[in-house]
Structure formats: structure tokens, C-alpha cells
Design a protein around this motif. Structure first.
Motif, PDB file in Angstrom:
ATOM      1  N   SER A  76       0.827  -1.217   0.000  1.00 24.28           N
ATOM      2  CA  SER A  76       0.000   0.000   0.000  1.00 24.28           C
ATOM      3  C   SER A  76       0.854   1.257   0.000  1.00 24.28           C
ATOM      4  O   SER A  76       0.370   2.348  -0.312  1.00 24.28           O
ATOM      5  CB  SER A  76      -0.937   0.006   1.216  1.00 24.28           C
ATOM      6  OG  SER A  76      -0.191   0.108   2.425  1.00 24.28           O
ATOM      7  N   THR A 129      -8.843  -4.698   0.547  1.00 23.01           N
ATOM      8  CA  THR A 129      -9.764  -3.641   0.131  1.00 23.01           C
ATOM      9  C   THR A 129      -9.073  -2.293  -0.107  1.00 23.01           C
ATOM     10  O   THR A 129      -9.364  -1.617  -1.102  1.00 23.01           O
ATOM     11  CB  THR A 129     -10.910  -3.492   1.149  1.00 23.01           C
ATOM     12  OG1 THR A 129     -11.685  -4.709   1.139  1.00 23.01           O
ATOM     13  CG2 THR A 129     -11.819  -2.329   0.796  1.00 23.01           C
ATOM     14  N   PRO A 130      -8.147  -1.840   0.763  1.00 25.19           N
ATOM     15  CA  PRO A 130      -7.470  -0.568   0.469  1.00 25.19           C
ATOM     16  C   PRO A 130      -6.702  -0.591  -0.850  1.00 25.19           C
ATOM     17  O   PRO A 130      -6.647   0.430  -1.545  1.00 25.19           O
ATOM     18  CB  PRO A 130      -6.517  -0.404   1.668  1.00 25.19           C
ATOM     19  CG  PRO A 130      -7.169  -1.159   2.777  1.00 25.19           C
ATOM     20  CD  PRO A 130      -7.785  -2.349   2.107  1.00 25.19           C
ATOM     21  N   ILE A 132      -7.520  -2.334  -3.537  1.00 24.92           N
ATOM     22  CA  ILE A 132      -8.528  -2.266  -4.596  1.00 24.92           C
ATOM     23  C   ILE A 132      -9.064  -0.846  -4.724  1.00 24.92           C
ATOM     24  O   ILE A 132      -9.175  -0.297  -5.830  1.00 24.92           O
ATOM     25  CB  ILE A 132      -9.668  -3.252  -4.311  1.00 24.92           C
ATOM     26  CG1 ILE A 132      -9.139  -4.684  -4.267  1.00 24.92           C
ATOM     27  CG2 ILE A 132     -10.777  -3.132  -5.363  1.00 24.92           C
ATOM     28  CD1 ILE A 132     -10.129  -5.692  -3.700  1.00 24.92           C
ATOM     29  N   GLN A 133      -9.403  -0.234  -3.597  1.00 26.99           N
ATOM     30  CA  GLN A 133      -9.962   1.116  -3.622  1.00 26.99           C
ATOM     31  C   GLN A 133      -8.972   2.118  -4.207  1.00 26.99           C
ATOM     32  O   GLN A 133      -9.354   3.029  -4.957  1.00 26.99           O
ATOM     33  CB  GLN A 133     -10.365   1.527  -2.208  1.00 26.99           C
ATOM     34  CG  GLN A 133     -11.557   0.741  -1.674  1.00 26.99           C
ATOM     35  CD  GLN A 133     -11.869   1.073  -0.233  1.00 26.99           C
ATOM     36  OE1 GLN A 133     -11.013   1.572   0.511  1.00 26.99           O
ATOM     37  NE2 GLN A 133     -13.089   0.788   0.192  1.00 26.99           N
ATOM     38  N   ARG A 134      -7.706   1.960  -3.876  1.00 29.09           N
ATOM     39  CA  ARG A 134      -6.683   2.860  -4.413  1.00 29.09           C
ATOM     40  C   ARG A 134      -6.549   2.695  -5.923  1.00 29.09           C
ATOM     41  O   ARG A 134      -6.460   3.685  -6.665  1.00 29.09           O
ATOM     42  CB  ARG A 134      -5.345   2.561  -3.741  1.00 29.09           C
ATOM     43  CG  ARG A 134      -4.207   3.427  -4.258  1.00 29.09           C
ATOM     44  CD  ARG A 134      -2.919   2.984  -3.636  1.00 29.09           C
ATOM     45  NE  ARG A 134      -1.774   3.632  -4.257  1.00 29.09           N
ATOM     46  CZ  ARG A 134      -0.533   3.211  -4.118  1.00 29.09           C
ATOM     47  NH1 ARG A 134      -0.287   2.128  -3.400  1.00 29.09           N
ATOM     48  NH2 ARG A 134       0.459   3.837  -4.698  1.00 29.09           N
ATOM     49  N   ILE A 136      -8.819   1.716  -7.952  1.00 29.89           N
ATOM     50  CA  ILE A 136     -10.021   2.302  -8.562  1.00 29.89           C
ATOM     51  C   ILE A 136      -9.910   3.822  -8.598  1.00 29.89           C
ATOM     52  O   ILE A 136     -10.236   4.459  -9.604  1.00 29.89           O
ATOM     53  CB  ILE A 136     -11.280   1.857  -7.795  1.00 29.89           C
ATOM     54  CG1 ILE A 136     -11.539   0.359  -8.024  1.00 29.89           C
ATOM     55  CG2 ILE A 136     -12.501   2.676  -8.225  1.00 29.89           C
ATOM     56  CD1 ILE A 136     -12.668  -0.211  -7.191  1.00 29.89           C
ATOM     57  N   ARG A 137      -9.431   4.424  -7.506  1.00 27.96           N
ATOM     58  CA  ARG A 137      -9.255   5.885  -7.477  1.00 27.96           C
ATOM     59  C   ARG A 137      -8.260   6.334  -8.543  1.00 27.96           C
ATOM     60  O   ARG A 137      -8.424   7.399  -9.137  1.00 27.96           O
ATOM     61  CB  ARG A 137      -8.776   6.344  -6.089  1.00 27.96           C
ATOM     62  CG  ARG A 137      -9.825   6.314  -5.011  1.00 27.96           C
ATOM     63  CD  ARG A 137      -9.398   7.138  -3.811  1.00 27.96           C
ATOM     64  NE  ARG A 137      -8.112   6.704  -3.283  1.00 27.96           N
ATOM     65  CZ  ARG A 137      -7.967   5.777  -2.336  1.00 27.96           C
ATOM     66  NH1 ARG A 137      -9.043   5.174  -1.838  1.00 27.96           N
ATOM     67  NH2 ARG A 137      -6.768   5.441  -1.889  1.00 27.96           N
ATOM     68  N   PRO A 143     -14.372   0.627 -11.871  1.00 26.21           N
ATOM     69  CA  PRO A 143     -15.010   0.943 -10.586  1.00 26.21           C
ATOM     70  C   PRO A 143     -15.988  -0.117 -10.090  1.00 26.21           C
ATOM     71  O   PRO A 143     -16.310  -0.139  -8.901  1.00 26.21           O
ATOM     72  CB  PRO A 143     -15.732   2.269 -10.862  1.00 26.21           C
ATOM     73  CG  PRO A 143     -15.895   2.319 -12.345  1.00 26.21           C
ATOM     74  CD  PRO A 143     -14.695   1.630 -12.912  1.00 26.21           C
ATOM     75  N   THR A 146     -15.108  -5.612  -7.345  1.00 24.03           N
ATOM     76  CA  THR A 146     -15.213  -5.724  -5.883  1.00 24.03           C
ATOM     77  C   THR A 146     -14.215  -6.758  -5.359  1.00 24.03           C
ATOM     78  O   THR A 146     -13.657  -7.552  -6.121  1.00 24.03           O
ATOM     79  CB  THR A 146     -16.623  -6.157  -5.457  1.00 24.03           C
ATOM     80  OG1 THR A 146     -16.850  -7.518  -5.875  1.00 24.03           O
ATOM     81  CG2 THR A 146     -17.686  -5.248  -6.073  1.00 24.03           C
TER      82      THR A 146
END
Length: 210
Positions: A76, A129-130, A132-134, A136-137, A143, A146
């Protein structure tokens, strides 16, 4: 009383050590009765420490799950969100295909079931999850992707290749083929999202285990 607790801890460690060997040899179908006999305890003692087969398997894979979670935390901090996610997913797939029974533990938790925070699936979800979210951002991953999409993909690859003559090579090949589907679709001149080809896959996937 202290002696009883010490005996219980010794029994737990002995059962777990035997279970690790049995699961490595036979996967998720490892016999709890054989584990009890080899550990020199009764079946009731095994079930007192591990009430269900899933509880036993969760304990067997606990240390490696922690390794996967720690790796996600380290990644991360890297600059490229897409590379970090793909490196972690590749390591996850390689471990799932090399550790017999691990994919079965995760397949017990479908997207409609909320895993407990301390389960293998729950801890892995919290760590991944962090990443994946990063991604996507950063618009490096579509987007709509999941955690459960990626879990299903990884488990599917592991289960499909675990009996292959070279499972790690075949799993890596299938993973590389699937990666293209994680990319957001490009917009073409005069077109809209969804009309263009998928973004090209970039970066390399290291061939290393967790």
C-alpha cells in the motif's frame, strides 16, 4: 487449574501441528479422526479445540494469512496502485494453488455471506480492500470491481489448477489472461465508455510466493 491450561495448550499445539501435515497431504478433506489418532488425543479433544472442520482449517492457514495481510500493507506504500494490487493478487493466487485446502476455506464464504472479522476471508478482505480502492481511485481498475469478484477469480483459478502438473505456472498463466478484465474500458474518439477495447495490461507479475 494451571496444569489443566498447560495440558490444553500442549494438546492444541500438537493437534495443530498434526493437522498442518494432514491438510498439506490431503487438503480440505483431511480426516479429523486420523488427526486425533496421530496427535494421541481423543476425537472429542480435537472437536473441543476445533468445533468444525472449517475452524480447524482456519487455524492451519492463520500464519500464512497474516503473511498475505502484511504484504498488502507493505504494498500500500508503493507509488503505483495497479502494480501493487496485481502483485498482491498474484502472490495470493500462487499461495492458494500451493496450499492444499486454502481455496476451499475461502470458497465457504460466498459474496452473500458476511465473513467474521477473524476468519481467513474477513482478514484478507480487510487487507486487500485498500489496495482495490486505491487502484479504482487511480482509474487503473474498473469501478465495478469488488473484493468478492477478485476472491472468486483467485479461488477459481486455484481450484482449477491445483492438480495440474505445474500448478503455479498454469495458475500464473490464467491470472495473466484474467487481468485484462480488471482494466477499465477506454473511451474512443466520438464513443462512450464501454465501446472501446480494454486498457492494456502493464507491469510485470513477479513469480514469487508470499
Amino acid at each position: 487449574m494451571t496444569g489443566d491450561r498447560s495440558d490444553a495448550r500442549r494438546n492444541y499445539q500438537r493437534i495443530l501441528a498434526v493437522a498442518e501435515a494432514e491438510v498439506a497431504a490431503h487438503g480440505a478433506q483431511a480426516s479429523q479422526e486420523k488427526i486425533a489418532r496421530t496427535a494421541g488425543v481423543g476425537s472429542a479433544t480435537v472437536r473441543r479445540h476445533f468445533p468444525t472442520r472449517r475452524a480447524l482449517l482456519e487455524a492451519v492457514f492463520q500464519e500464512r494469512v497474516e503473511g498475505l495481510c502484511e504484504r498488502a500493507q507493505r504494498l500500500s506504500a508503493t507509488e503505483d496502485g495497479r502494480t501493487a494490487l496485481l502483485e498482491w493478487l498474484h502472490a495470493f493466487v500462487l499461495y492458494a494453488v500451493s496450499a492444499r485446502g486454502f481455496a476451499h476455506v475461502l470458497s465457504y464464504e460466498p459474496p452473500t455471506e458476511e465473513p467474521s472479522p477473524n476468519s481467513c476471508g474477513g482478514r484478507i478482505e480487510a487487507a486487500a480492500t485498500p489496495l482495490i480502492q486505491r487502484a479504482i481511485r487511480d482509474k487503473a481498475v474498473a469501478p465495478h470491481v469488488t473484493f468478492h469478484d477478485l476472491l472468486t477469480l483467485s479461488v477459481g483459478i486455484a481450484l482449477a489448477t491445483e492438480h495440474h502438473t505445474a500448478p503455479d505456472i498454469q495458475a500464473s498463466r490464467l491470472f495473466r489472461l484474467a487481468v485484462e478484465g480488471l482494466s477499465p474500458e477506454q473511451r474512443t474518439a466520438g464513443g462512450t465508455a464501454g465501446s472501446g477495447p480494454s486498457a492494456p495490461v502493464t507491469g510485470s507479475l513477479p513469480n514469487e510466493h508470499v
